[in-house]
Scaffold this motif. Structure first.
Motif, mmCIF file in Angstrom:
data_model
loop_
_atom_site.group_PDB
_atom_site.id
_atom_site.type_symbol
_atom_site.label_atom_id
_atom_site.label_comp_id
_atom_site.label_asym_id
_atom_site.label_seq_id
_atom_site.Cartn_x
_atom_site.Cartn_y
_atom_site.Cartn_z
ATOM 1 N N ARG A 184 0.835 -1.202 0.000
ATOM 2 C CA ARG A 184 0.000 0.000 0.000
ATOM 3 C C ARG A 184 0.873 1.257 0.000
ATOM 4 N NH1 ARG A 184 -1.402 3.270 3.871
ATOM 5 N NH2 ARG A 184 -0.484 1.872 5.432
ATOM 6 N N GLU A 185 1.928 1.251 0.773
ATOM 7 C CA GLU A 185 2.823 2.412 0.826
ATOM 8 C C GLU A 185 3.603 2.566 -0.480
ATOM 9 O OE1 GLU A 185 3.860 2.604 5.592
ATOM 10 O OE2 GLU A 185 4.845 1.096 4.330
ATOM 11 N N ILE A 186 3.974 1.437 -1.083
ATOM 12 C CA ILE A 186 4.642 1.500 -2.390
ATOM 13 C C ILE A 186 3.705 2.093 -3.432
ATOM 14 C CG2 ILE A 186 5.570 0.116 -4.284
ATOM 15 C CD1 ILE A 186 7.558 0.362 -2.089
ATOM 16 N N ALA A 187 2.443 1.696 -3.397
ATOM 17 C CA ALA A 187 1.463 2.230 -4.350
ATOM 18 C C ALA A 187 1.303 3.735 -4.162
ATOM 19 C CB ALA A 187 0.126 1.519 -4.171
ATOM 20 N N ALA A 188 1.297 4.183 -2.902
ATOM 21 C CA ALA A 188 1.180 5.623 -2.641
ATOM 22 C C ALA A 188 2.420 6.352 -3.146
ATOM 23 C CB ALA A 188 0.981 5.870 -1.155
ATOM 24 N N LEU A 189 3.599 5.736 -2.970
ATOM 25 C CA LEU A 189 4.835 6.344 -3.464
ATOM 26 C C LEU A 189 4.824 6.458 -4.984
ATOM 27 C CD1 LEU A 189 7.779 7.343 -3.091
ATOM 28 C CD2 LEU A 189 8.498 4.933 -3.119
ATOM 29 N N LEU A 190 4.382 5.400 -5.677
ATOM 30 C CA LEU A 190 4.322 5.436 -7.135
ATOM 31 C C LEU A 190 3.308 6.471 -7.622
ATOM 32 C CD1 LEU A 190 4.544 1.625 -7.962
ATOM 33 C CD2 LEU A 190 6.230 3.385 -8.522
ATOM 34 N N ARG B 271 6.026 10.004 -16.833
ATOM 35 C CA ARG B 271 6.647 8.902 -17.559
ATOM 36 C C ARG B 271 6.579 7.595 -16.778
ATOM 37 N NH1 ARG B 271 12.553 11.111 -18.662
ATOM 38 N NH2 ARG B 271 12.241 11.625 -16.444
ATOM 39 N N THR B 272 6.436 7.687 -15.468
ATOM 40 C CA THR B 272 6.423 6.468 -14.650
ATOM 41 C C THR B 272 5.036 5.836 -14.559
ATOM 42 O OG1 THR B 272 5.999 7.729 -12.623
ATOM 43 C CG2 THR B 272 8.299 7.385 -13.238
ATOM 44 N N ILE B 273 4.015 6.513 -15.057
ATOM 45 C CA ILE B 273 2.646 6.008 -14.930
ATOM 46 C C ILE B 273 2.440 4.826 -15.873
ATOM 47 C CG2 ILE B 273 0.211 6.557 -15.236
ATOM 48 C CD1 ILE B 273 0.857 9.438 -14.500
ATOM 49 N N ARG B 274 1.856 3.746 -15.360
ATOM 50 C CA ARG B 274 1.513 2.575 -16.172
ATOM 51 C C ARG B 274 -0.009 2.491 -16.256
ATOM 52 N NH1 ARG B 274 5.993 3.459 -16.791
ATOM 53 N NH2 ARG B 274 7.833 2.126 -16.457
ATOM 54 N N THR B 275 -0.530 2.604 -17.472
ATOM 55 C CA THR B 275 -1.981 2.576 -17.654
ATOM 56 C C THR B 275 -2.508 1.152 -17.796
ATOM 57 O OG1 THR B 275 -1.644 2.899 -20.036
ATOM 58 C CG2 THR B 275 -2.016 4.861 -18.685
ATOM 59 N N ASP B 276 -1.681 0.249 -18.281
ATOM 60 C CA ASP B 276 -2.097 -1.145 -18.406
ATOM 61 C C ASP B 276 -2.081 -1.800 -17.026
ATOM 62 O OD1 ASP B 276 -2.479 -3.587 -20.354
ATOM 63 O OD2 ASP B 276 -0.976 -4.198 -18.854
ATOM 64 N N LYS B 277 -3.147 -2.513 -16.663
ATOM 65 C CA LYS B 277 -3.245 -3.107 -15.337
ATOM 66 C C LYS B 277 -2.118 -4.110 -15.074
ATOM 67 C CE LYS B 277 -8.216 -2.560 -14.560
ATOM 68 N NZ LYS B 277 -9.495 -3.277 -14.256
ATOM 69 N N GLY B 278 -1.778 -4.901 -16.094
ATOM 70 C CA GLY B 278 -0.710 -5.876 -15.920
ATOM 71 C C GLY B 278 0.633 -5.206 -15.666
ATOM 72 N N GLU B 279 0.925 -4.162 -16.460
ATOM 73 C CA GLU B 279 2.185 -3.446 -16.271
ATOM 74 C C GLU B 279 2.219 -2.740 -14.919
ATOM 75 O OE1 GLU B 279 2.710 -0.780 -19.501
ATOM 76 O OE2 GLU B 279 3.123 -2.360 -20.976
ATOM 77 N N ALA B 280 1.092 -2.186 -14.502
ATOM 78 C CA ALA B 280 1.038 -1.512 -13.201
ATOM 79 C C ALA B 280 1.278 -2.507 -12.078
ATOM 80 C CB ALA B 280 -0.306 -0.822 -13.036
ATOM 81 N N ALA B 281 0.699 -3.708 -12.204
ATOM 82 C CA ALA B 281 0.903 -4.734 -11.174
ATOM 83 C C ALA B 281 2.362 -5.179 -11.138
ATOM 84 C CB ALA B 281 -0.025 -5.917 -11.433
ATOM 85 N N ASP B 282 2.963 -5.347 -12.313
ATOM 86 C CA ASP B 282 4.375 -5.734 -12.358
ATOM 87 C C ASP B 282 5.264 -4.646 -11.749
ATOM 88 O OD1 ASP B 282 3.707 -8.096 -13.566
ATOM 89 O OD2 ASP B 282 4.151 -7.403 -15.610
ATOM 90 N N GLN B 283 4.940 -3.395 -12.063
ATOM 91 C CA GLN B 283 5.724 -2.295 -11.504
ATOM 92 C C GLN B 283 5.612 -2.267 -9.982
ATOM 93 O OE1 GLN B 283 4.175 1.722 -11.899
ATOM 94 N NE2 GLN B 283 6.198 2.485 -12.533
ATOM 95 N N LEU B 284 4.407 -2.455 -9.465
ATOM 96 C CA LEU B 284 4.206 -2.460 -8.014
ATOM 97 C C LEU B 284 4.964 -3.611 -7.368
ATOM 98 C CD1 LEU B 284 2.773 -1.396 -5.491
ATOM 99 C CD2 LEU B 284 0.808 -2.835 -6.108
ATOM 100 N N ALA B 285 4.921 -4.787 -7.995
ATOM 101 C CA ALA B 285 5.624 -5.942 -7.433
ATOM 102 C C ALA B 285 7.134 -5.719 -7.455
ATOM 103 C CB ALA B 285 5.258 -7.203 -8.226
ATOM 104 N N GLN B 286 7.641 -5.139 -8.556
ATOM 105 C CA GLN B 286 9.080 -4.893 -8.644
ATOM 106 C C GLN B 286 9.533 -3.908 -7.577
ATOM 107 O OE1 GLN B 286 10.403 -2.200 -11.646
ATOM 108 N NE2 GLN B 286 12.247 -3.405 -12.104
ATOM 109 N N TRP B 287 8.847 -2.797 -7.423
ATOM 110 C CA TRP B 287 9.234 -1.776 -6.454
ATOM 111 C C TRP B 287 9.113 -2.312 -5.031
ATOM 112 C CZ3 TRP B 287 10.108 3.805 -6.895
ATOM 113 C CH2 TRP B 287 10.420 4.194 -8.202
ATOM 114 N N HIS B 288 8.079 -3.124 -4.774
ATOM 115 C CA HIS B 288 7.936 -3.690 -3.429
ATOM 116 C C HIS B 288 9.057 -4.671 -3.133
ATOM 117 C CE1 HIS B 288 6.159 -6.506 -0.398
ATOM 118 N NE2 HIS B 288 5.998 -5.348 0.205
#
Length: 231
Positions: free
Chosen positions: A4-10, A19-36
């Protein structure tokens, strides 16, 4: 930081750098998992100076490159190293014979300092002046006259003849030449006078201790004469 905190940071970073925004749900989920995965052990903020949002904002302000998890992790590791470098282990409060508890308290304190939840413990500096001296120590020194007992001073005299001669002169009421700076050889107060060794080419090759220069004795005598007489 949790997910949740990672999502708030992103989300915060996306507002500053789209440029960091991911509009595709799959890409957004991958980005969240990577950053976490990479920042799960980095806190969002600590009570003593760390702020992941501030680190992200600083990178976006000063770098033309898109922010990566490493751009948050590097400042965090620098923050930890700086705090530990300023920390001096305080004496644990547990029984020193209990080695396990002693070690556990030391490790726990260091981890708290590194994590930013406790301030580094600073080593107490040795006082260089008389201000704030212990009144009991002052009274004891006035009573005995010196921190070195007379018997020990007499035993040390053969091994430090210059110091013994200086103390004898002061005891006789003569000026202490080493209490002032020498205008001839520039020896500082407390240092013996020195003479320069001149090489064949006329250049200075070094210095060696020598007898006190007369001008230094004159200066010490003049300063002694200017001091008010004891009441």
């Amino acid at each position: 930081m949790d997910r949740r905190e990672i999502a708030a940071l992103l989300a915060y970073i996306g507002r500053l750098d789209p440029r960091t925004i991911r509009t595709d749900k799959g890409e957004a989920a991958d980005q969240l998992a990577q950053w976490h995965e990479l920042l799960g052990d980095v806190p969002t903020a600590t009570p003593h100076g760390w702020d992941a949002l501030a680190a992200a904002r600083q990178h976006i302000r000063t770098s033309p490159y898109q922010i990566l998890p490493a751009d948050i992790a590097r400042p965090w590791e620098s923050y930890r190293r700086d705090r530990l470098s300023r920390h001096s282990d305080p004496t644990p409060s547990v029984d020193p014979d209990d080695q396990a508890a002693w070690t556990a308290e030391l490790v726990g304190t260091r981890r708290a300092v590194a994590a930013g939840t406790a301030q580094p413990a600073q080593a107490r500096a040795i006082a260089t002046g008389r201000a704030g001296a212990d009144p009991r120590l002052e009274a004891r020194l006035r009573e005995i006259g010196s921190c070195i007992p007379p018997a020990a001073r007499a035993a040390l005299a053969p091994y430090r003849p210059a110091r013994a001669a200086r103390e004898a002169a002061v005891a006789q009421g003569l000026p202490d030449a080493l209490s002032v700076r020498c205008a001839w050889c520039l020896a500082q107060p407390g240092e013996s006078c020195r003479r320069r060794r001149i090489g064949p080419d006329g250049g200075a090759r070094g210095t060696a201790p020598c007898a006190t220069h007369p001008s230094r004795l004159d200066l010490a005598a003049a300063q002694q004469a200017q001091r008010p007489a004891p009441a």
